[in-house]
Design a protein around this motif. Structure first.
Motif, PDB file in Angstrom:
ATOM      1  N   ALA A 171       0.828  -1.200   0.000  1.00 52.88           N
ATOM      2  CA  ALA A 171       0.000   0.000   0.000  1.00 52.88           C
ATOM      3  C   ALA A 171       0.864   1.253   0.000  1.00 52.88           C
ATOM      4  CB  ALA A 171      -0.924   0.000   1.218  1.00 52.88           C
ATOM      5  N   VAL A 172       1.931   1.254   0.788  1.00 53.96           N
ATOM      6  CA  VAL A 172       2.826   2.404   0.829  1.00 53.96           C
ATOM      7  C   VAL A 172       3.562   2.557  -0.496  1.00 53.96           C
ATOM      8  CG1 VAL A 172       4.940   3.297   1.898  1.00 53.96           C
ATOM      9  CG2 VAL A 172       3.097   2.390   3.327  1.00 53.96           C
ATOM     10  N   MET A 173       4.020   1.459  -1.059  1.00 53.47           N
ATOM     11  CA  MET A 173       4.759   1.522  -2.312  1.00 53.47           C
ATOM     12  C   MET A 173       3.926   2.147  -3.429  1.00 53.47           C
ATOM     13  SD  MET A 173       6.856  -1.488  -4.308  1.00 53.47           S
ATOM     14  CE  MET A 173       5.399  -2.407  -4.811  1.00 53.47           C
ATOM     15  N   HIS A 174       2.636   1.833  -3.475  1.00 53.23           N
ATOM     16  CA  HIS A 174       1.764   2.383  -4.507  1.00 53.23           C
ATOM     17  C   HIS A 174       1.220   3.769  -4.144  1.00 53.23           C
ATOM     18  CE1 HIS A 174       1.571  -1.011  -7.337  1.00 53.23           C
ATOM     19  NE2 HIS A 174       1.768  -1.761  -6.269  1.00 53.23           N
ATOM     20  N   GLY A 175       1.332   4.157  -2.890  1.00 52.72           N
ATOM     21  CA  GLY A 175       1.046   5.514  -2.466  1.00 52.72           C
ATOM     22  C   GLY A 175      -0.277   6.080  -2.936  1.00 52.72           C
ATOM     23  N   ALA A 180      -3.530   4.967   0.033  1.00 50.81           N
ATOM     24  CA  ALA A 180      -3.264   4.229   1.268  1.00 50.81           C
ATOM     25  C   ALA A 180      -3.445   5.101   2.495  1.00 50.81           C
ATOM     26  CB  ALA A 180      -1.843   3.665   1.231  1.00 50.81           C
ATOM     27  N   GLY A 181      -2.868   6.294   2.487  1.00 44.75           N
ATOM     28  CA  GLY A 181      -2.985   7.216   3.601  1.00 44.75           C
ATOM     29  C   GLY A 181      -4.158   8.157   3.413  1.00 44.75           C
ATOM     30  N   PHE A 182      -4.392   9.005   4.434  1.00 46.83           N
ATOM     31  CA  PHE A 182      -5.422  10.026   4.272  1.00 46.83           C
ATOM     32  C   PHE A 182      -4.803  11.198   3.526  1.00 46.83           C
ATOM     33  CE2 PHE A 182      -7.502  13.968   5.419  1.00 46.83           C
ATOM     34  CZ  PHE A 182      -8.804  13.681   5.007  1.00 46.83           C
ATOM     35  N   HIS A 183      -5.453  11.600   2.434  1.00 49.09           N
ATOM     36  CA  HIS A 183      -4.968  12.702   1.610  1.00 49.09           C
ATOM     37  C   HIS A 183      -5.745  13.972   1.929  1.00 49.09           C
ATOM     38  CE1 HIS A 183      -3.546   9.626  -1.672  1.00 49.09           C
ATOM     39  NE2 HIS A 183      -2.916   9.499  -0.506  1.00 49.09           N
ATOM     40  N   TYR A 184      -5.030  14.986   2.341  1.00 51.04           N
ATOM     41  CA  TYR A 184      -5.676  16.253   2.680  1.00 51.04           C
ATOM     42  C   TYR A 184      -6.093  16.989   1.408  1.00 51.04           C
ATOM     43  CZ  TYR A 184      -4.286  15.535   7.516  1.00 51.04           C
ATOM     44  OH  TYR A 184      -4.150  15.024   8.790  1.00 51.04           O
ATOM     45  N   VAL A 331      12.222   2.904   2.210  1.00 49.84           N
ATOM     46  CA  VAL A 331      12.653   2.311   0.947  1.00 49.84           C
ATOM     47  C   VAL A 331      11.468   2.193  -0.009  1.00 49.84           C
ATOM     48  CG1 VAL A 331      13.568   0.241  -0.167  1.00 49.84           C
ATOM     49  CG2 VAL A 331      14.540   1.022   1.998  1.00 49.84           C
ATOM     50  N   HIS A 332      10.317   1.815   0.507  1.00 51.90           N
ATOM     51  CA  HIS A 332       9.165   1.537  -0.337  1.00 51.90           C
ATOM     52  C   HIS A 332       8.591   2.789  -0.987  1.00 51.90           C
ATOM     53  CE1 HIS A 332       8.670  -2.092   2.526  1.00 51.90           C
ATOM     54  NE2 HIS A 332       9.345  -2.467   1.452  1.00 51.90           N
ATOM     55  N   ASN A 333       8.569   3.904  -0.263  1.00 52.33           N
ATOM     56  CA  ASN A 333       8.032   5.151  -0.844  1.00 52.33           C
ATOM     57  C   ASN A 333       8.277   6.322   0.114  1.00 52.33           C
ATOM     58  OD1 ASN A 333       6.649   7.050  -2.376  1.00 52.33           O
ATOM     59  ND2 ASN A 333       4.930   5.690  -2.803  1.00 52.33           N
ATOM     60  N   PRO A 334       9.526   6.768   0.254  1.00 49.72           N
ATOM     61  CA  PRO A 334       9.834   7.806   1.239  1.00 49.72           C
ATOM     62  C   PRO A 334       9.116   9.128   0.985  1.00 49.72           C
ATOM     63  CG  PRO A 334      11.700   7.418  -0.223  1.00 49.72           C
ATOM     64  CD  PRO A 334      10.721   6.319  -0.480  1.00 49.72           C
ATOM     65  N   THR A 335       8.963   9.509  -0.268  1.00 46.53           N
ATOM     66  CA  THR A 335       8.288  10.782  -0.572  1.00 46.53           C
ATOM     67  C   THR A 335       6.862  10.769  -0.048  1.00 46.53           C
ATOM     68  OG1 THR A 335       9.628  11.080  -2.567  1.00 46.53           O
ATOM     69  CG2 THR A 335       7.600  12.357  -2.418  1.00 46.53           C
ATOM     70  N   TYR A 336       6.170   9.688  -0.282  1.00 48.42           N
ATOM     71  CA  TYR A 336       4.774   9.582   0.148  1.00 48.42           C
ATOM     72  C   TYR A 336       4.656   9.691   1.660  1.00 48.42           C
ATOM     73  CZ  TYR A 336      -0.018   7.756   0.352  1.00 48.42           C
ATOM     74  OH  TYR A 336      -1.364   7.600   0.573  1.00 48.42           O
ATOM     75  N   LEU A 337       5.516   9.009   2.401  1.00 49.07           N
ATOM     76  CA  LEU A 337       5.448   9.062   3.859  1.00 49.07           C
ATOM     77  C   LEU A 337       5.766  10.460   4.377  1.00 49.07           C
ATOM     78  CD1 LEU A 337       6.957   5.683   5.117  1.00 49.07           C
ATOM     79  CD2 LEU A 337       4.626   6.251   4.408  1.00 49.07           C
TER      80      LEU A 337
END
Length: 362
Positions: A171-175, A180-184, A331-337
């Motif tokens: 889920a994190v990798m696909h961002g 996956a997360g809550f998008h403001y 590693v999976h998606n640092p920008t997204y986190l």
């Protein structure tokens, strides 16, 4: 001393491997090596809580069986002739994810997986079987649906913490592609993190049997570091500590810690209900009854769960958990986190005193 049934389990595993591989492809020593590697892995640990939690019940319930029992997984992907994407009945306990989960013609052909946001991702190849379970159980859409009819800073008895679940690497990798997360609102988010072509799938980095990461490949390109947590590809100071010489992992940890402090400050400011987090205990957020900013074992009990949720707090806490439940997210998606953490802090800063001017959003 081996647990009961270990000999028969090893024999069964070896037999499954032999059936899955072309005749003569592996000798007995190779089969033994693969079996031992699997038994030492999280997928093969049939003493793990992941596979024993339901032992007293005698079966793994339908809602959990797809990922917590090999028969449930086989049922879910339709390898037993049943419908794809649904578990038809409870599954056996003490049945970890083994050879028969992935080494079937159905699993080999699997190429698409639907995420909790109901978005279908195609072209997954060998990563499809991994993605079935490592996608979580919630998405940002669930958070939006739960909060959209409630004023942002109003404590509501209708709200409860939404847990993304565990091991949410896919889920994190696909961002942003799977929300996956809550998008403001008004913000843009990074989609799937594409690495170099030779390191762009689950099994390109993780050994299929041990699940361990082959870090030699990382360090051969990212020179000058000895630990993959020290790798970074940006020079900005995202967490505002004045140090951009550390790896991106440290930047994520720094923002994550700040978000936790902000969540606690908001709880005090808005409802005068002190909130704290317990890493391994559902539902994770509890009342800090003694005000020491920590959640002790006697506080981490379900009746003491935190119940003074507002939409703003729930959104931030959900994103906190998304980052928490993918320790390899750097590693999976640092920008997204980093984006999820920054935006959550920015939202909370509207109600609590936070200096976000020193923070940077990628």
């Amino acid at each position: 001393m081996p647990l009961p049934g270990i000999s028969s389990l090893i024999s069964a595993v070896a037999a499954l491997i032999a059936l899955a591989l072309p005749l003569g492809a592996q000798d007995k020593s190779e089969l033994s090596r693969l079996t031992e590697e699997w038994l030492d892995s999280p997928h093969g640990d049939y003493t793990s809580l992941s596979f024993t939690y339901w032992n007293n019940d005698g079966e793994v319930p339908v809602a959990c069986a797809a990922c917590h029992s090999q028969p449930g997984f086989i049922d879910f992907i339709g390898a037993d002739g049943s419908a794809l994407g649904v578990v038809d009945h409870p599954a056996a306990i003490n049945a970890p994810i083994g050879c028969a989960s992935c080494h079937t013609s159905t699993a080999h052909a699997l190429d698409s997986v639907r995420f909790p946001s109901r978005i279908m991702v195609d072209g997954l190849g060998w990563s499809a079987t991994c993605t079935v379970c490592h996608q979580g159980r919630q998405s940002g859409d669930n958070v939006l649906a739960a909060t959209q009819a409630i004023e942002e800073d109003t404590v509501s008895p209708d709200l409860a913490f939404l847990n993304v679940h565990y091991g949410v690497a896919a889920a994190v990798m696909h961002g942003a592609d799977v929300r996956a997360g809550f998008h403001y609102p008004g913000k843009t988010y990074a989609g799937r993190f594409d690495h170099v072509s030779s390191r762009n799938t689950c099994v390109a980095c993780h050994d299929a049997h041990t699940t361990q990461v082959a870090t030699d490949g990382c360090l051969s390109c990212h020179r000058g570091v000895e630990d993959i947590r020290d790798i970074r590809t940006w020079h900005q100071d995202f967490d505002g500590d004045g140090n951009n010489a550390v790896g991106i992992h440290a930047e994520i940890v720094g923002l994550h810690q700040q978000l936790y402090a902000a969540i606690q400050a908001y709880g005090t400011e808005t409802s005068n209900a002190l909130i704290g987090y317990a890493y391994g205990t559902f539902p994770y957020f509890f009342n800090d009854t003694n005000g020491d900013t920590q959640i002790s074992a006697d506080e981490a009990i379900f009746p003491n769960r935190y119940q003074s949720w507002t939409p703003r707090l729930l959104k931030a806490a959900y994103n906190y958990q998304v980052v928490q439940k993918d320790p390899g997210g750097y590693v999976h998606n640092p920008t997204y986190l980093l984006q999820l953490l920054y935006d959550s802090l920015e939202s909370l800063s509207e109600r609590v005193d936070l200096d976000i001017s020193v923070l940077r959003r990628p």
